[in-house]
Design a protein around this motif. Structure first.
Motif, PDB file in Angstrom:
ATOM      1  N   MET A  66       0.829  -1.208   0.000  1.00  0.00           N
ATOM      2  CA  MET A  66       0.000   0.000   0.000  1.00  0.00           C
ATOM      3  C   MET A  66       0.863   1.258   0.000  1.00  0.00           C
ATOM      4  O   MET A  66       0.533   2.242  -0.663  1.00  0.00           O
ATOM      5  N   ARG A  67       1.971   1.221   0.710  1.00  0.00           N
ATOM      6  CA  ARG A  67       2.898   2.365   0.765  1.00  0.00           C
ATOM      7  C   ARG A  67       3.497   2.600  -0.622  1.00  0.00           C
ATOM      8  O   ARG A  67       3.539   3.729  -1.119  1.00  0.00           O
ATOM      9  N   GLU A  68       3.949   1.514  -1.276  1.00  0.00           N
ATOM     10  CA  GLU A  68       4.562   1.620  -2.605  1.00  0.00           C
ATOM     11  C   GLU A  68       3.579   2.135  -3.651  1.00  0.00           C
ATOM     12  O   GLU A  68       3.960   2.878  -4.552  1.00  0.00           O
ATOM     13  N   LYS A  69       2.316   1.742  -3.541  1.00  0.00           N
ATOM     14  CA  LYS A  69       1.292   2.167  -4.515  1.00  0.00           C
ATOM     15  C   LYS A  69       0.767   3.568  -4.226  1.00  0.00           C
ATOM     16  O   LYS A  69       0.001   4.113  -5.013  1.00  0.00           O
ATOM     17  N   GLY A  70       1.141   4.125  -3.075  1.00  0.00           N
ATOM     18  CA  GLY A  70       0.695   5.477  -2.733  1.00  0.00           C
ATOM     19  C   GLY A  70      -0.652   5.532  -2.045  1.00  0.00           C
ATOM     20  O   GLY A  70      -1.234   6.608  -1.887  1.00  0.00           O
ATOM     21  N   TYR A  71      -1.189   4.374  -1.627  1.00  0.00           N
ATOM     22  CA  TYR A  71      -2.498   4.351  -0.987  1.00  0.00           C
ATOM     23  C   TYR A  71      -2.463   4.921   0.431  1.00  0.00           C
ATOM     24  O   TYR A  71      -3.500   5.233   0.994  1.00  0.00           O
ATOM     25  N   LEU A  72      -1.268   5.034   0.996  1.00  0.00           N
ATOM     26  CA  LEU A  72      -1.124   5.579   2.351  1.00  0.00           C
ATOM     27  C   LEU A  72      -0.451   6.952   2.332  1.00  0.00           C
ATOM     28  O   LEU A  72      -0.019   7.440   3.379  1.00  0.00           O
ATOM     29  N   SER A  73      -0.376   7.575   1.151  1.00  0.00           N
ATOM     30  CA  SER A  73       0.291   8.877   1.066  1.00  0.00           C
ATOM     31  C   SER A  73      -0.487   9.908   1.879  1.00  0.00           C
ATOM     32  O   SER A  73      -1.709   9.874   1.959  1.00  0.00           O
ATOM     33  N   GLY A  74       0.261  10.789   2.502  1.00  0.00           N
ATOM     34  CA  GLY A  74      -0.356  11.820   3.341  1.00  0.00           C
ATOM     35  C   GLY A  74      -0.500  11.404   4.789  1.00  0.00           C
ATOM     36  O   GLY A  74      -0.864  12.211   5.641  1.00  0.00           O
ATOM     37  N   ILE A  75      -0.242  10.124   5.070  1.00  0.00           N
ATOM     38  CA  ILE A  75      -0.310   9.650   6.450  1.00  0.00           C
ATOM     39  C   ILE A  75       1.122   9.510   6.955  1.00  0.00           C
ATOM     40  O   ILE A  75       1.917   8.781   6.360  1.00  0.00           O
ATOM     41  N   PRO A  76       1.469  10.202   8.053  1.00  0.00           N
ATOM     42  CA  PRO A  76       2.835  10.084   8.559  1.00  0.00           C
ATOM     43  C   PRO A  76       3.151   8.662   8.999  1.00  0.00           C
ATOM     44  O   PRO A  76       2.257   7.904   9.372  1.00  0.00           O
ATOM     45  N   GLU A  77       4.421   8.329   8.939  1.00  0.00           N
ATOM     46  CA  GLU A  77       4.862   6.979   9.297  1.00  0.00           C
ATOM     47  C   GLU A  77       4.595   6.664  10.761  1.00  0.00           C
ATOM     48  O   GLU A  77       4.067   5.606  11.101  1.00  0.00           O
ATOM     49  N   THR A  78       4.960   7.589  11.639  1.00  0.00           N
ATOM     50  CA  THR A  78       4.827   7.351  13.069  1.00  0.00           C
ATOM     51  C   THR A  78       4.550   8.666  13.786  1.00  0.00           C
ATOM     52  O   THR A  78       4.775   9.741  13.223  1.00  0.00           O
ATOM     53  N   SER A  79       4.087   8.587  15.005  1.00  0.00           N
ATOM     54  CA  SER A  79       3.842   9.803  15.780  1.00  0.00           C
ATOM     55  C   SER A  79       5.062  10.149  16.652  1.00  0.00           C
ATOM     56  O   SER A  79       5.054  11.122  17.382  1.00  0.00           O
TER      57      SER A  79
END
Length: 196
Positions: A176-189
């Motif tokens: 999902m990360r590679e396809k950009g489906y999680l773009s805009g969501i930071p990796e960690t807090s």
């Protein structure tokens, strides 16, 4: 009894040969269904294709089918010409043909949206057809349903939050990360003091 009731001889001979004749009402039902399908295909193409892919496309794979007009044609030729094609690959040919037809009509697939996509249904939208979560290779129905449940609790703050709430595997998250489906969501807090 049939001759006494003036049943034509050809019908009697047919019954002897095939033991069964297709009922007229059954044939009429098929014709009516064909008209309905044709009507939607002509006048409501997005609804038609979304329904087709939801109901018929068990072998749908976004990596092969949600890739644009030119790539669809390449994939179609590749699978058609393959002599030792598996059953799955043979089934994909039909789906690729429908995808090709859809692209030719100016309809495109929209990328997966973790907040809008359904778990298994393709959704007609104004700009195209929204892919379901299970169209990601390796993303099963149960994992897709867990995303739907998790998003009811609000937006995902981080990818760590997404992983925790959905319980999907690291492999799926990487895809999902590679396809950009999680773009805009930071990796960690987590805050890195050295970056401040």
């Amino acid at each position: 009894l049939m001759r006494e009731n003036n049943v034509p001889e050809w019908y009697i001979e047919s019954c002897k040969k095939i033991k069964y004749l297709f009922p007229k009402a059954h044939a009429v039902a098929y014709v009516m269904m064909a008209f309905r399908v044709a009507y939607f295909k002509v006048y409501y193409p997005k609804a038609y294709y979304a329904t087709y892919f939801t109901v018929r496309a068990d072998e749908f794979d976004a990596d092969y089918m949600a890739v644009g007009k030119e790539k669809i044609k390449e994939n179609l030729l590749e699978f058609r010409d393959k002599e030792d094609a598996t059953t799955k690959e043979k089934n994909m040919v039909t789906i690729l043909e429908i995808c090709n037809e859809m692209y030719a009509r100016g309809i495109e697939f929209l990328p997966i949206d973790i907040y809008e996509s359904d778990s298994t249904r393709f959704l007609p939208k104004e700009d195209g057809i929204l892919l379901p979560l299970n169209s990601i290779a390796g993303f099963g129905g149960q994992a897709a349903e867990s995303v739907l449940e998790a998003r009811k609790d609000g937006p995902f703050r981080t990818i760590d939050d997404f992983r925790e709430r959905t319980k999907v595997s690291k492999t799926i998250i990487q895809i999902m990360r590679e396809k950009g489906y999680l773009s805009g969501i930071p990796e960690t807090s987590q805050v890195n003091l050295f970056e401040l």
